[in-house]
Design a protein around this motif. Structure first.
Motif, PDB file in Angstrom:
ATOM      1  N   TYR A  75      37.419  27.047  43.019  1.00  0.00           N
ATOM      2  CA  TYR A  75      36.332  27.921  42.573  1.00  0.00           C
ATOM      3  C   TYR A  75      36.184  29.022  43.603  1.00  0.00           C
ATOM      4  N   ILE A  76      36.232  30.267  43.134  1.00  0.00           N
ATOM      5  CA  ILE A  76      36.165  31.424  44.030  1.00  0.00           C
ATOM      6  C   ILE A  76      34.852  32.144  43.796  1.00  0.00           C
ATOM      7  N   PHE A  77      34.046  32.239  44.841  1.00  0.00           N
ATOM      8  CA  PHE A  77      32.785  32.982  44.802  1.00  0.00           C
ATOM      9  C   PHE A  77      33.075  34.361  45.391  1.00  0.00           C
ATOM     10  N   ASP A  78      33.118  35.383  44.551  1.00  0.00           N
ATOM     11  CA  ASP A  78      33.445  36.744  44.965  1.00  0.00           C
ATOM     12  C   ASP A  78      32.158  37.560  45.092  1.00  0.00           C
ATOM     13  N   PRO A  79      31.707  37.844  46.332  1.00  0.00           N
ATOM     14  CA  PRO A  79      30.443  38.572  46.503  1.00  0.00           C
ATOM     15  C   PRO A  79      30.536  40.053  46.158  1.00  0.00           C
ATOM     16  N   VAL A  80      31.734  40.616  46.124  1.00  0.00           N
ATOM     17  CA  VAL A  80      31.893  42.029  45.779  1.00  0.00           C
ATOM     18  C   VAL A  80      31.606  42.239  44.300  1.00  0.00           C
ATOM     19  N   GLU A  81      32.221  41.445  43.451  1.00  0.00           N
ATOM     20  CA  GLU A  81      31.996  41.553  42.008  1.00  0.00           C
ATOM     21  C   GLU A  81      30.837  40.681  41.545  1.00  0.00           C
ATOM     22  N   ARG A  82      30.319  39.818  42.432  1.00  0.00           N
ATOM     23  CA  ARG A  82      29.220  38.884  42.123  1.00  0.00           C
ATOM     24  C   ARG A  82      29.574  38.000  40.933  1.00  0.00           C
ATOM     25  N   VAL A  83      30.763  37.399  41.015  1.00  0.00           N
ATOM     26  CA  VAL A  83      31.290  36.567  39.934  1.00  0.00           C
ATOM     27  C   VAL A  83      31.909  35.308  40.533  1.00  0.00           C
ATOM     28  N   VAL A  84      31.840  34.210  39.788  1.00  0.00           N
ATOM     29  CA  VAL A  84      32.504  32.968  40.169  1.00  0.00           C
ATOM     30  C   VAL A  84      33.716  32.797  39.261  1.00  0.00           C
ATOM     31  N   TYR A  85      34.873  32.565  39.874  1.00  0.00           N
ATOM     32  CA  TYR A  85      36.117  32.362  39.139  1.00  0.00           C
ATOM     33  C   TYR A  85      36.580  30.918  39.287  1.00  0.00           C
ATOM     34  N   GLN A  86      37.274  30.421  38.274  1.00  0.00           N
ATOM     35  CA  GLN A  86      37.955  29.140  38.340  1.00  0.00           C
ATOM     36  C   GLN A  86      39.444  29.440  38.339  1.00  0.00           C
ATOM     37  N   LYS A  87      40.154  28.890  39.329  1.00  0.00           N
ATOM     38  CA  LYS A  87      41.575  29.212  39.449  1.00  0.00           C
ATOM     39  C   LYS A  87      42.392  27.933  39.602  1.00  0.00           C
ATOM     40  N   VAL A  88      43.440  27.842  38.799  1.00  0.00           N
ATOM     41  CA  VAL A  88      44.461  26.823  38.972  1.00  0.00           C
ATOM     42  C   VAL A  88      45.710  27.609  39.374  1.00  0.00           C
ATOM     43  N   PRO A  89      46.117  27.527  40.657  1.00  0.00           N
ATOM     44  CA  PRO A  89      47.215  28.358  41.154  1.00  0.00           C
ATOM     45  C   PRO A  89      48.483  28.232  40.308  1.00  0.00           C
ATOM     46  N   GLY A  90      49.017  29.365  39.951  1.00  0.00           N
ATOM     47  CA  GLY A  90      50.242  29.414  39.171  1.00  0.00           C
ATOM     48  C   GLY A  90      50.041  29.300  37.677  1.00  0.00           C
ATOM     49  N   LEU A  91      48.855  28.909  37.228  1.00  0.00           N
ATOM     50  CA  LEU A  91      48.633  28.739  35.797  1.00  0.00           C
ATOM     51  C   LEU A  91      47.650  29.754  35.233  1.00  0.00           C
ATOM     52  N   TYR A  92      46.426  29.801  35.780  1.00  0.00           N
ATOM     53  CA  TYR A  92      45.458  30.741  35.232  1.00  0.00           C
ATOM     54  C   TYR A  92      44.307  30.966  36.206  1.00  0.00           C
ATOM     55  N   THR A  93      43.600  32.066  35.985  1.00  0.00           N
ATOM     56  CA  THR A  93      42.340  32.374  36.661  1.00  0.00           C
ATOM     57  C   THR A  93      41.384  32.857  35.581  1.00  0.00           C
ATOM     58  N   ARG A  94      40.179  32.297  35.558  1.00  0.00           N
ATOM     59  CA  ARG A  94      39.229  32.735  34.551  1.00  0.00           C
ATOM     60  C   ARG A  94      37.844  32.914  35.176  1.00  0.00           C
ATOM     61  N   LYS A  95      37.106  33.826  34.601  1.00  0.00           N
ATOM     62  CA  LYS A  95      35.743  34.096  35.055  1.00  0.00           C
ATOM     63  C   LYS A  95      34.833  33.033  34.456  1.00  0.00           C
TER      64      LYS A  95
END
Length: 162
Positions: A75-95
């Motif tokens: 889970y990536i907490f991005d303070p610049v875009e103020r969004v939380v992403y879910q990432k499975v490396p090599g497969l997908y990243t989703r907001k």
């Protein structure tokens, strides 16, 4: 940050809540290899070979699926875009959701507490685990206090910044 589950990098907080499953995956992989070696090295009856082979196949399947979809889940907490992403490396990243929609709450399952992230509109609906389960033992309570001090405070600080 001292926690092996959370990394603060480039201003982003990356949390891998299932990192502790690595040892379980290694054990299952070793069991699968042992099962397949046993069926090749010893002369066993057909039924026994099939039974041991099926056990090895189940262990291998468990290890592969957990390795691909559970351990590396981030889970990536991005303070610049103020969004939380879910990432499975090599497969997908989703907001998942924006910082304004994030609600963090402790959840209890079979007497063990763990922290989850959910949407403010539906707090008890779909949620995403941020921590492992903390048992009611002294060691579990120490791990929970460490998580609350090191990781949870950083998450709350990131979410409250404007």
């Amino acid at each position: 940050m001292a926690s092996d589950q959370a990394i603060l990098m480039d201003g982003q907080l990356r949390i891998q809540p299932n990192r502790s499953y690595k040892s379980k995956i290694i054990i299952c992989a070793l069991l699968a290899v042992a099962a397949f070696l046993i069926t090749w090295l010893w002369s066993l009856s057909y039924n026994m070979r099939m039974l041991i082979g099926c056990i090895g196949l189940v262990c291998a399947g468990y290890a592969v699926t957990d390795f691909l979809f559970k351990v590396n889940l981030t889970y990536i907490f991005d303070p610049v875009e103020r969004v939380v992403y879910q990432k499975v490396p090599g497969l997908y990243t989703r907001k998942l959701m924006s910082f304004d929609e994030v609600y963090i709450l402790p959840e209890t399952t079979h007497g063990e507490v763990h922290y989850v992230m959910s949407n403010k509109k539906n707090k008890y609906g779909r949620n995403y685990a941020l921590s492992n389960y903390f048992s009611l033992t002294r060691k579990g309570q120490q791990k929970q206090a460490l998580f609350e001090d090191e990781v949870l405070e950083v998450i709350i600080e990131l979410l409250s910044k404007r």
